[in-house]
Design a protein around this motif. Structure first.
Motif, PDB file in Angstrom:
ATOM      1  N   THR A  27      16.839  56.558  22.166  1.00 26.98           N
ATOM      2  CA  THR A  27      16.550  55.669  21.028  1.00 26.98           C
ATOM      3  C   THR A  27      15.043  55.601  20.773  1.00 26.98           C
ATOM      4  N   VAL A  28      14.268  55.510  21.835  1.00 28.38           N
ATOM      5  CA  VAL A  28      12.807  55.489  21.686  1.00 28.38           C
ATOM      6  C   VAL A  28      12.321  56.773  21.028  1.00 28.38           C
ATOM      7  N   THR A  29      12.869  57.924  21.477  1.00 21.93           N
ATOM      8  CA  THR A  29      12.454  59.209  20.900  1.00 21.93           C
ATOM      9  C   THR A  29      12.785  59.276  19.407  1.00 21.93           C
ATOM     10  N   LEU A  30      13.983  58.823  19.051  1.00 24.17           N
ATOM     11  CA  LEU A  30      14.376  58.818  17.640  1.00 24.17           C
ATOM     12  C   LEU A  30      13.470  57.916  16.807  1.00 24.17           C
ATOM     13  N   LEU A  31      13.136  56.740  17.337  1.00 26.21           N
ATOM     14  CA  LEU A  31      12.261  55.813  16.616  1.00 26.21           C
ATOM     15  C   LEU A  31      10.853  56.382  16.468  1.00 26.21           C
ATOM     16  N   GLU A  32      10.412  57.143  17.487  1.00 21.34           N
ATOM     17  CA  GLU A  32       9.070  57.747  17.397  1.00 21.34           C
ATOM     18  C   GLU A  32       9.038  58.901  16.395  1.00 21.34           C
ATOM     19  N   LEU A  33      10.196  59.534  16.160  1.00 18.78           N
ATOM     20  CA  LEU A  33      10.272  60.561  15.118  1.00 18.78           C
ATOM     21  C   LEU A  33      10.143  59.957  13.724  1.00 18.78           C
ATOM     22  N   PHE A  34      10.419  58.677  13.626  1.00 19.02           N
ATOM     23  CA  PHE A  34      10.403  57.989  12.340  1.00 19.02           C
ATOM     24  C   PHE A  34       8.985  57.841  11.782  1.00 19.02           C
ATOM     25  N   VAL A  35       7.991  57.621  12.639  1.00 20.39           N
ATOM     26  CA  VAL A  35       6.620  57.356  12.181  1.00 20.39           C
ATOM     27  C   VAL A  35       6.032  58.561  11.434  1.00 20.39           C
ATOM     28  N   PRO A  36       6.093  59.804  11.979  1.00 20.05           N
ATOM     29  CA  PRO A  36       5.596  60.955  11.193  1.00 20.05           C
ATOM     30  C   PRO A  36       6.327  61.119   9.856  1.00 20.05           C
ATOM     31  N   TYR A  37       7.628  60.754   9.833  1.00 18.05           N
ATOM     32  CA  TYR A  37       8.361  60.824   8.570  1.00 18.05           C
ATOM     33  C   TYR A  37       7.777  59.840   7.560  1.00 18.05           C
ATOM     34  N   VAL A  38       7.428  58.643   7.988  1.00 14.57           N
ATOM     35  CA  VAL A  38       6.806  57.653   7.107  1.00 14.57           C
ATOM     36  C   VAL A  38       5.468  58.179   6.577  1.00 14.57           C
ATOM     37  N   ILE A  39       4.695  58.803   7.471  1.00 15.56           N
ATOM     38  CA  ILE A  39       3.406  59.370   7.040  1.00 15.56           C
ATOM     39  C   ILE A  39       3.636  60.436   5.972  1.00 15.56           C
ATOM     40  N   ARG A  40       4.667  61.246   6.165  1.00 17.87           N
ATOM     41  CA  ARG A  40       5.014  62.271   5.160  1.00 17.87           C
ATOM     42  C   ARG A  40       5.298  61.617   3.812  1.00 17.87           C
ATOM     43  N   ILE A  41       6.079  60.542   3.817  1.00 13.45           N
ATOM     44  CA  ILE A  41       6.420  59.855   2.562  1.00 13.45           C
ATOM     45  C   ILE A  41       5.157  59.315   1.882  1.00 13.45           C
ATOM     46  N   ILE A  42       4.298  58.672   2.666  1.00 12.91           N
ATOM     47  CA  ILE A  42       3.078  58.082   2.100  1.00 12.91           C
ATOM     48  C   ILE A  42       2.176  59.162   1.534  1.00 12.91           C
ATOM     49  N   VAL A  43       2.005  60.280   2.300  1.00  8.03           N
ATOM     50  CA  VAL A  43       1.134  61.381   1.835  1.00  8.03           C
ATOM     51  C   VAL A  43       1.678  61.992   0.553  1.00  8.03           C
ATOM     52  N   ASP A  44       2.986  62.235   0.519  1.00  8.82           N
ATOM     53  CA  ASP A  44       3.563  62.841  -0.694  1.00  8.82           C
ATOM     54  C   ASP A  44       3.442  61.912  -1.895  1.00  8.82           C
ATOM     55  N   HIS A  45       3.628  60.605  -1.682  1.00  9.65           N
ATOM     56  CA  HIS A  45       3.428  59.643  -2.785  1.00  9.65           C
ATOM     57  C   HIS A  45       1.971  59.639  -3.217  1.00  9.65           C
ATOM     58  N   GLY A  46       1.057  59.709  -2.247  1.00 10.53           N
ATOM     59  CA  GLY A  46      -0.362  59.721  -2.592  1.00 10.53           C
ATOM     60  C   GLY A  46      -0.735  60.974  -3.352  1.00 10.53           C
ATOM     61  N   THR A  47      -0.183  62.109  -2.945  1.00 11.13           N
ATOM     62  CA  THR A  47      -0.470  63.367  -3.632  1.00 11.13           C
ATOM     63  C   THR A  47       0.078  63.345  -5.060  1.00 11.13           C
ATOM     64  N   ALA A  48       1.235  62.753  -5.208  1.00 13.59           N
ATOM     65  CA  ALA A  48       1.859  62.677  -6.542  1.00 13.59           C
ATOM     66  C   ALA A  48       1.334  61.505  -7.368  1.00 13.59           C
ATOM     67  N   LYS A  49       0.424  60.714  -6.751  1.00 11.47           N
ATOM     68  CA  LYS A  49      -0.152  59.538  -7.412  1.00 11.47           C
ATOM     69  C   LYS A  49       0.925  58.533  -7.821  1.00 11.47           C
ATOM     70  N   THR A  50       1.946  58.403  -6.958  1.00  9.20           N
ATOM     71  CA  THR A  50       3.028  57.442  -7.223  1.00  9.20           C
ATOM     72  C   THR A  50       3.079  56.336  -6.163  1.00  9.20           C
ATOM     73  N   LEU A  51       2.034  56.283  -5.321  1.00  9.96           N
ATOM     74  CA  LEU A  51       2.007  55.291  -4.252  1.00  9.96           C
ATOM     75  C   LEU A  51       1.674  53.917  -4.820  1.00  9.96           C
ATOM     76  N   THR A  52       2.553  52.937  -4.529  1.00  5.78           N
ATOM     77  CA  THR A  52       2.347  51.562  -4.989  1.00  5.78           C
ATOM     78  C   THR A  52       2.255  50.622  -3.785  1.00  5.78           C
ATOM     79  N   ALA A  53       1.807  49.407  -4.064  1.00  6.93           N
ATOM     80  CA  ALA A  53       1.691  48.413  -2.984  1.00  6.93           C
ATOM     81  C   ALA A  53       3.066  48.088  -2.412  1.00  6.93           C
ATOM     82  N   GLY A  54       4.069  48.067  -3.243  1.00  3.31           N
ATOM     83  CA  GLY A  54       5.422  47.766  -2.767  1.00  3.31           C
ATOM     84  C   GLY A  54       5.938  48.829  -1.815  1.00  3.31           C
ATOM     85  N   ILE A  55       5.719  50.105  -2.198  1.00  2.00           N
ATOM     86  CA  ILE A  55       6.157  51.221  -1.328  1.00  2.00           C
ATOM     87  C   ILE A  55       5.432  51.154   0.007  1.00  2.00           C
TER      88      ILE A  55
END
Length: 583
Positions: A27-55
């Motif tokens: 479970t710990v390993t799975l949860l730790e895999l989640f953080v890089p995925y979140v970074i991916r989402i934030i970076v892709d939103h930032g690259t697409a200029k769709t990042l908002t405060a809510g996201i």
């Protein structure tokens, strides 16, 4: 991995703990895999200029919750896995100690005390480490690594993953090669530790003798040699162990270069996003721990395998004194019949006893005399079943003593051996060793009977005086009399004094003998002595010579016969008269 198969019996015993611990680790390993995925989402939103405060707030909150869950899961798996490992240590120590207490003297002739101490400390600790940290490394390192690679393959790009994994076969071969070297070197390091432990144990127990002969410098020099040997063998193992981390970082660094180079090209080709490449590089970084875990795992496994193998070899050294399946648990009272045509000690061709056909009747006092090494103590040890008869038998009230429970048989004897063993505790506790429930009055009476009460009162703490290891603070005579008091307190059916009066003066000897005659009229007593005055009152005296009884009778009968007893009696009387004349 054979060590884990060897410990499968324990994993099944503690399966609940291990299942919970492993589930929490995964479970710990799975949860730790989640953080890089979140970074991916934030970076892709930032690259697409769709990042908002809510996201950003949503994903930040999820990462925070994930962190709390990781904290809780880490706590649970540590408690479960390490708790189970400590349980293994407890079981192994219990089994080890029980095994030692069941062994005959021949076992301790084969195994030195220092090495046994090393088995009971260093080896058990290494096995415990394997059952705790070893399982953690397999699950958190290897399984975690597989989960990371699987995520990279199925959720990012399998081609980039394959390219990044190209250096990994080199890591696998290197780890296997290092593991073989480590096993051999760890074995040598543990053997060196055993030798050092043996030397320290002997030197501490013999410190008075070492000082008396002025051997402190010599023993210190020997200790330094042992320590240098330990340092040398451990450094030899450490040199191999130290190669793991640099090898892992080099291979991981190559994987990083491959990932960045080909990953950038894949981004330009539009096969993956910048966020995915960022996520991928994070996972490559996360792979450092599984790689390090691989090296650590080989270290743990090789230490655990070597230690468990040595423990198993020792525990399989079976006790030669075998108890029948349904032993008699109540000691029969009556005549003791001894028939021993021939007896030799294990692994020896020298005949220790021969042609014995003897009887001990209830309430008799039997004296055993003869030259040193003539077989007196050997007979006593056979009575106690410290060794097994190969020919003949000893019968108690017509029952073969091999059919009597060992505990029942030995409790019936109050044995005072030649070597007086006292524990590093109070005098009162030493006397009450065989009967812990004894009252202070009973302990004092036993000491009075053994003629040691007055000596004890001279100590500042009296019966609460701590005597030190093996009774180091007491004289030889005091140790003998405390040992006699310990046996007397048991009120045994048969009291055995094996040359137990050799360190006391003639007056004290006669007082103890008189006490035995008065208080043990209805019980059996066996006295081994070199001073014939200790057995003058015996109902029967057996004269031993080269393992057989060459003469027997009362003191008066033997004193009139021409032979060893008469010669020794005259010599001792002449010596006594000479000493009294000088006074």
């Amino acid at each position: 991995m054979k060590i884990f198969l060897d410990l499968w019996w324990f994993f099944r015993l503690e399966k609940k703990r291990y299942i919970i611990g492993i589930v929490m680790l995964i479970t710990v390993t799975l949860l730790e895999l989640f953080v890089p995925y979140v970074i991916r989402i934030i970076v892709d939103h930032g690259t697409a200029k769709t990042l908002t405060a809510g996201i950003l707030l949503k994903w930040t909150l999820l990462v925070f919750i994930s962190g709390i869950l990781v904290y809780g899961c880490r706590y649970v798996w540590r408690v479960q896995l390490f708790g189970a490992a400590h349980r293994l240590g407890q079981l192994l120590r219990d089994r080890f100690y029980q095994h030692l207490t069941k062994q005959s003297p021949t076992f301790y002739q084969r195994h030195r005390i220092g090495k046994l101490m090393a088995h009971g400390t260093n080896d058990i600790q290494a096995v415990t480490y394997t059952a705790g940290d070893g399982v953690m490394v397999i699950v958190d390192g290897l399984i975690g690594g597989i989960m990371i690679i699987s995520t990279m393959v199925f959720f990012i790009d399998w081609k980039l993953t394959l390219l990044a994994m190209l250096p990994m076969p080199i890591m696998a071969w290197t780890a296997s090669y290092y593991g073989k070297l480590l096993h051999h070197r760890f074995k040598k390091a543990q053997e060196a530790f055993e030798d050092m432990t043996e030397d320290v144990q002997q030197n501490i127990s013999s410190v008075r003798m070492i000082k008396a002969f002025g051997k402190q410098d010599s023993e210190l020099s020997q200790f330094k040699k042992r320590m240098n040997q330990i340092v040398s063998t451990n450094l030899s193992a450490a040199r191999i162990d130290a190669l793991y981390d640099p090898t892992i970082f080099i291979i991981t660094g190559v994987s990083f270069l491959i990932s960045i180079g080909f990953g950038s090209w894949f981004v330009l080709q539009g096969k993956i996003t910048i966020g995915q490449l960022t996520q991928f590089t994070f996972y490559i970084g996360d792979l450092i721990w599984p790689m390090l875990a691989l090296g650590w795992l080989f270290n743990i496994i090789e230490r655990g395998r070597a230690s468990y193998g040595r423990l198993q070899k020792l525990l399989q050294d079976e006790e030669p004194i075998i108890q029948v399946s349904q032993p008699i648990k109540q000691l029969p009272s009556g005549e003791v019949k001894i028939y021993i045509p021939r007896f030799t000690y294990p692994n020896s061709n020298l005949v220790a006893l021969q042609k014995l056909d003897l009887n001990i009747f209830p309430r008799q006092t039997i004296g055993l005399v003869g030259r040193t090494g003539s077989g007196k103590t050997t007979l006593l040890r056979l009575l106690l079943r410290e060794f097994e008869l190969t020919e003949g038998q000893i019968r108690l009230s017509e029952i073969d003593h091999r059919h009597i429970a060992l505990k029942t048989l030995r409790v019936a004897f109050g044995y005072v051996p030649q070597e007086h063993m006292l524990f590093s505790t109070t005098i009162a506790e030493n006397i009450a060793f065989g009967y812990p429930a004894a009252t202070p009055e009973e302990i004092e009476q036993a000491a009075r009977d053994a003629q040691v009460h007055d000596d004890i009162l001279q100590f500042a703490q009296g019966y609460q005086t701590v005597v030190g290891e093996r009774g180091v603070t007491l004289s030889g005579g005091q140790k003998q009399r405390i040992s006699i008091a310990r046996a007397i307190l048991l009120k045994p059916e048969i009291l055995i004094l094996d040359d137990a009066l050799s360190a006391v003066d003639a007056k004290t000897e006669q007082q103890i003998i008189q006490m035995i005659r008065q208080k043990r009229q209805d019980q059996t007593t066996i006295i081994v002595a070199h001073r014939l005055s200790a057995v003058e009152h015996a109902d029967q005296i057996w004269v031993f010579e080269q393992g057989e009884v060459i003469d027997s009778g009362t003191h008066r009968e033997l004193a009139k016969k021409s032979g060893w007893y008469q010669q020794t009696l005259l010599r001792q009387q002449t010596l006594t008269e000479g000493l009294e004349g000088r006074r």
